[in-house]
Design a protein around this motif. Sequence first.
Motif, PDB file in Angstrom:
ATOM      1  N   VAL A   1       5.921   9.650  -7.423  1.00 37.34           N
ATOM      2  CA  VAL A   1       6.948   9.852  -8.462  1.00 37.34           C
ATOM      3  C   VAL A   1       6.374   9.639  -9.873  1.00 37.34           C
ATOM      4  N   LYS A   2       5.029   9.546  -9.939  1.00 37.46           N
ATOM      5  CA  LYS A   2       4.323   9.434 -11.221  1.00 37.46           C
ATOM      6  C   LYS A   2       4.764   8.205 -12.031  1.00 37.46           C
ATOM      7  N   LEU A   3       4.866   7.082 -11.332  1.00 32.40           N
ATOM      8  CA  LEU A   3       5.238   5.832 -11.979  1.00 32.40           C
ATOM      9  C   LEU A   3       4.085   4.852 -11.837  1.00 32.40           C
TER      10      LEU A   3
ATOM     11  N   VAL B   1       0.842  -1.213   0.000  1.00 26.51           N
ATOM     12  CA  VAL B   1       0.000   0.000   0.000  1.00 26.51           C
ATOM     13  C   VAL B   1       0.875   1.260   0.000  1.00 26.51           C
ATOM     14  N   GLN B   2       1.884   1.286   0.881  1.00 24.16           N
ATOM     15  CA  GLN B   2       2.760   2.455   0.954  1.00 24.16           C
ATOM     16  C   GLN B   2       3.614   2.587  -0.306  1.00 24.16           C
ATOM     17  N   ALA B   3       4.018   1.455  -0.874  1.00 18.16           N
ATOM     18  CA  ALA B   3       4.792   1.499  -2.126  1.00 18.16           C
ATOM     19  C   ALA B   3       3.960   2.117  -3.244  1.00 18.16           C
ATOM     20  N   MET B   4       2.673   1.744  -3.316  1.00 21.84           N
ATOM     21  CA  MET B   4       1.788   2.315  -4.338  1.00 21.84           C
ATOM     22  C   MET B   4       1.659   3.824  -4.161  1.00 21.84           C
ATOM     23  N   HIS B   5       1.591   4.274  -2.914  1.00 24.12           N
ATOM     24  CA  HIS B   5       1.510   5.705  -2.635  1.00 24.12           C
ATOM     25  C   HIS B   5       2.774   6.426  -3.114  1.00 24.12           C
ATOM     26  N   LEU B   6       3.935   5.832  -2.859  1.00 25.05           N
ATOM     27  CA  LEU B   6       5.204   6.442  -3.262  1.00 25.05           C
ATOM     28  C   LEU B   6       5.371   6.420  -4.774  1.00 25.05           C
TER      29      LEU B   6
END
Length: 506
Positions: A131-133, A122-127
């Motif tokens: 960074v617009k990836l 979940v946090q990785a998706m937020h990050l």
Amino acid sequence: MSDYILEMNGISKAFPGVKALSNVNFKVKKGEIHCLIGENGAGKSTLMKVLSGVYPYGAYEGDIVFEGIVQQFNKISDSVKTGIAIIYQELALFPDLTVYENIFAGNEVKRGSIIDWNQTIVQAMHLLDKVKLNINPEMLIKDLGVGKQQLVEIAKALSKNVKLLILDEPTAALNENDSENLLELLRELKKQGITCIMISHKLKEVISIADKATVLRDGRTICTLDASKGEVSEGVIIKNMVGREIEDIYPKRPNKSFGDPILEIRNWSAYDPQLGRSVVKEVNLHVQKGEIVGIAGLMGSGRTELAQSIFGNPKSYKLQGELLLEGNQVSFKHPNDAIKAGIAYVTEDRKGDGLFLIQDIKNNVSVANLQGLSSKGVINENEEIKIANKYKQSMNIKTPSVEQIVGNLSGGNQQKVSLGKWLFVGPKLLILDEPTRGIDVGAKFEIYTIMNQLISEGMSIIMISSELGEVLGMSDRVYVMAEGAIKGEMSIDEADQEKIMHFATQ
């Protein structure tokens, strides 16, 4: 409280026999994008290694003041805890792990003593969104292109609540689209209050993004330029970087004359069994004696694959078509065959494929032509030193001795050693793959001057480059590749950036 998030005062750092930094002063204001520029060997990376704790407190002289507090970083984790993150040119990712595992490697999201993988994703998706990836965080790093891997590195830095983000040559391996996307992201991070230091050799990028730019030369601070005052311009930067004005970075050849074709390839295709597809498709191309032929295209367009298929096919592609050298049809089963026929290939990856970094200059120069130094299987070491010194002098390789370890040289000097290695085999045709990647403007000018000298002596050159200015500035004729095929051919008089990009995106 000071406006400066970072002050590096009187920083000096010495290695055995070399003063890498001498009383360097470097200040960065909060929320600005500050570019650090200078020739290879100027001390940029050394200064950032001092800042990040690679070189610990006590291994240098001077003070690091971060957010108003004098810091004593004994290891990298100390600088990370204060909010400093550095992303190196060689990305520090685990290729066989997922994106989310890489983002939180060493900084795992835990519930008690157990890693909470659901929350990690979940946090990785937020990050990644930050960074617009737009990718699945469960993808493996090895399945991403270099541009996307670079964004994962930035997401990894953001996961540690970074306040100061340092990027060392972040666009060196990126195409123009990925480079512009990265620069736009840095502008967005600036709006979010994150301060950035960017080391770059690409002056157009520096001019487009820098609020301020500090120039180092020979381990000393030369000046800090302010974009708001119109000081960040190409002419001013070059003059301060190299200590002299370079009126035209692409030196002209006054007397251009071309002979008969040295190389022709007809309906040339290369099938990669590992990928299960063709990487070169029905290419027709020729190079005349005394000509520099530029090959442009985006990353993945097949330019390097074409070069390797010509140079003895080291990747074992399945080849079709005709290869003619000086009018005679030839077939190379190994790079040694191509070398004997008079073709040399300077790889784009000088550190991985081009040089033995743990060996000295003389060993690297001689390695492709040991038979030229040998008698009855014994190498003439005196002749080896003599040859290495010849190229050291003719190419202005900045080193006290040809017994210097190549890994200790700057990028520009490493590239000159790689070039000298292949010139020693005496080629008729030289293939240069990204000849100035990751080197500074002064070293670029020297490489271009060497290229012109070689052409004047009757050699021919194929130059693969992702820098459109370089292609337009040095080529006599340009081919543009996309998806493994030649999409366009132009004389240099009719070529421009718009036409090249038109063909490259077909």
